[in-house]
Design a protein around this motif. Sequence first.
Motif, short mmCIF file in Angstrom:
data_model
loop_
_atom_site.label_atom_id
_atom_site.label_comp_id
_atom_site.label_asym_id
_atom_site.label_seq_id
_atom_site.Cartn_x
_atom_site.Cartn_y
_atom_site.Cartn_z
N LEU A 248 0.80 -1.10 0.04
CA LEU A 248 0.12 0.01 -0.09
C LEU A 248 0.77 1.20 -0.06
N THR A 249 1.95 1.21 0.74
CA THR A 249 3.01 2.29 0.65
C THR A 249 3.29 2.65 -0.64
N LEU A 250 3.83 1.54 -1.46
CA LEU A 250 4.43 1.56 -2.87
C LEU A 250 3.17 1.88 -3.58
N ALA A 251 1.75 1.51 -3.39
CA ALA A 251 0.70 2.07 -4.46
C ALA A 251 0.38 3.49 -4.00
N ALA A 252 0.49 3.98 -2.71
CA ALA A 252 0.34 5.42 -2.65
C ALA A 252 1.29 6.24 -3.05
N SER A 253 2.58 5.82 -3.24
CA SER A 253 3.57 6.62 -3.88
C SER A 253 3.35 6.83 -5.52
N LEU A 254 2.62 5.78 -6.09
CA LEU A 254 2.63 5.70 -7.49
C LEU A 254 1.50 6.50 -7.75
N VAL A 255 0.51 6.74 -6.99
CA VAL A 255 -0.64 7.43 -6.97
C VAL A 255 -0.19 9.05 -6.98
N ALA A 256 0.96 9.37 -6.18
CA ALA A 256 1.23 10.61 -6.22
C ALA A 256 1.88 11.20 -7.73
N GLY A 262 7.36 14.41 -11.54
CA GLY A 262 8.03 14.02 -12.51
C GLY A 262 8.72 12.61 -12.75
N LEU A 263 9.58 12.60 -13.56
CA LEU A 263 10.22 11.26 -13.86
C LEU A 263 11.25 11.04 -12.71
N VAL A 264 12.16 11.91 -12.11
CA VAL A 264 13.00 11.51 -11.02
C VAL A 264 12.19 11.17 -9.89
N TYR A 265 11.01 11.50 -9.60
CA TYR A 265 10.35 11.11 -8.48
C TYR A 265 9.76 9.64 -8.92
N GLY A 266 9.21 9.47 -10.15
CA GLY A 266 8.70 8.24 -10.40
C GLY A 266 9.62 7.33 -10.47
N MET A 272 12.98 2.37 -5.33
CA MET A 272 12.91 2.32 -3.78
C MET A 272 11.59 1.50 -3.16
N GLY A 273 10.45 1.45 -3.99
CA GLY A 273 9.27 0.69 -3.52
C GLY A 273 9.68 -0.82 -3.64
N VAL A 309 12.72 8.51 -1.01
CA VAL A 309 11.61 8.93 -1.95
C VAL A 309 11.11 10.41 -1.59
N PHE A 310 11.21 10.84 -0.41
CA PHE A 310 10.83 12.44 -0.32
C PHE A 310 12.03 13.38 -0.80
N MET A 311 13.15 12.70 -0.83
CA MET A 311 14.03 13.67 -1.25
C MET A 311 13.93 13.73 -2.88
N ALA A 312 13.47 12.77 -3.49
CA ALA A 312 13.05 12.79 -4.82
C ALA A 312 11.88 13.86 -5.00
N VAL A 313 10.98 13.61 -3.87
CA VAL A 313 9.74 14.64 -4.11
C VAL A 313 10.43 16.10 -4.27
N ALA A 314 11.32 16.48 -3.39
CA ALA A 314 11.84 17.71 -3.35
C ALA A 314 12.51 18.22 -4.82
N VAL A 315 13.38 17.23 -5.17
CA VAL A 315 14.39 17.50 -6.49
C VAL A 315 13.35 17.48 -7.55
N ASP A 316 12.38 16.63 -7.76
CA ASP A 316 11.35 16.88 -8.73
C ASP A 316 10.63 18.19 -8.93
N ALA A 317 10.21 18.70 -7.75
CA ALA A 317 9.81 20.07 -7.63
C ALA A 317 10.54 21.19 -7.96
N LEU A 318 11.81 20.97 -7.50
CA LEU A 318 12.80 22.26 -8.06
C LEU A 318 12.89 22.24 -9.45
#
Length: 321
Positions: A248-256, A262-266, A272-273, A309-318
């Motif tokens: 469910l953690t992996l699924a939620a991360s893919l929903v986001a 973007g691609l870095v996060y995906g 990591m999932g 994963v959350f570092m990837a969130v930040a990198v993608d957004a920046l």
Amino acid sequence: MSMITERPVPGRTPGVTERPASAPRVKARRDRMAILRAYVALTKPQIVELLLVTTVPTMIVAAGGWPDPLTFAIVLVGGGLAGGAASALNCYIDRDIDELMRRTKRRPLPANTITPRAVLIFGLTMSVVSVVLMAAFTNWLATALTAASIFYYDVVYTLWLKRRTPANTFWGGVCGAAPVLIGWAAVTGGLSPMAWALFAVVFFWQMPHFYALAIKYKDDYARAGVPMLPVVRSMKRVNFEIVLYTVLTLAASLVAWPLGLGLVYGVTAIVMGAVFLGEAVRLAYRSRTDETVKPMRLFHMSITYLTVVFMAVAVDALIAG
């Protein structure tokens, strides 16, 4: 054979070594440092650090880049104080069971380093300061979520659920994931599907993360009478829930991902999932036949997963910003 004699010194008794005048000051300084360390320990800095690891990237996504510096600073300080306050009050409430568990018996209250009254005042003061800061410099939603998360963690979870139901970790996950919503609300004044998706990642992540720790300290929890899942259910059931919530953690991360990342996060979320899920499956499979399997390997892996994963969130957004 010669004998060395000490020359008499006026005012000093022969044969008695004079204690340096600075010794009481050194002892007092050491005592103050010990008390300061105890107060810091009450805030559980490692937990606060994890909360900020998820909050900061969430704020960056919400702002589409770096958020307003004042808002950013207030959420870091206010959120850190709120997390520390909730942890200190948790220590106050749990002082009776902490002294029964090897993992917690060296905490400040079981060790009698600080009085319960002092801890209660410390926790309540930080709670008030954190909420006042959020109210003065953010908005009503972020402030309400901050106050609610402290109340939920200490009253609903610690005082009630933790001691009464093996589902305590599940329901306690609400306050653990709340900083994501607080950070988003502080920046935007509302909550979007992306905020809820990131909340879900942290919420579901907490089960495999904490179940691994509860397996390690199963005897401690049993001694203290706390009905953590590994204490009151079979390992087969525990392993099932570990794998289920990892999925469910992996699924939620893919929903986001399609909600604005973007691609870095995906790619990071998928890789990591897969590693996280592989470690959960490994623990579930090996623990069926090997009682010496080490659950803390999954525990530490889960921290790495969330951080990356959350570092990837930040990198993608920046990058997008």
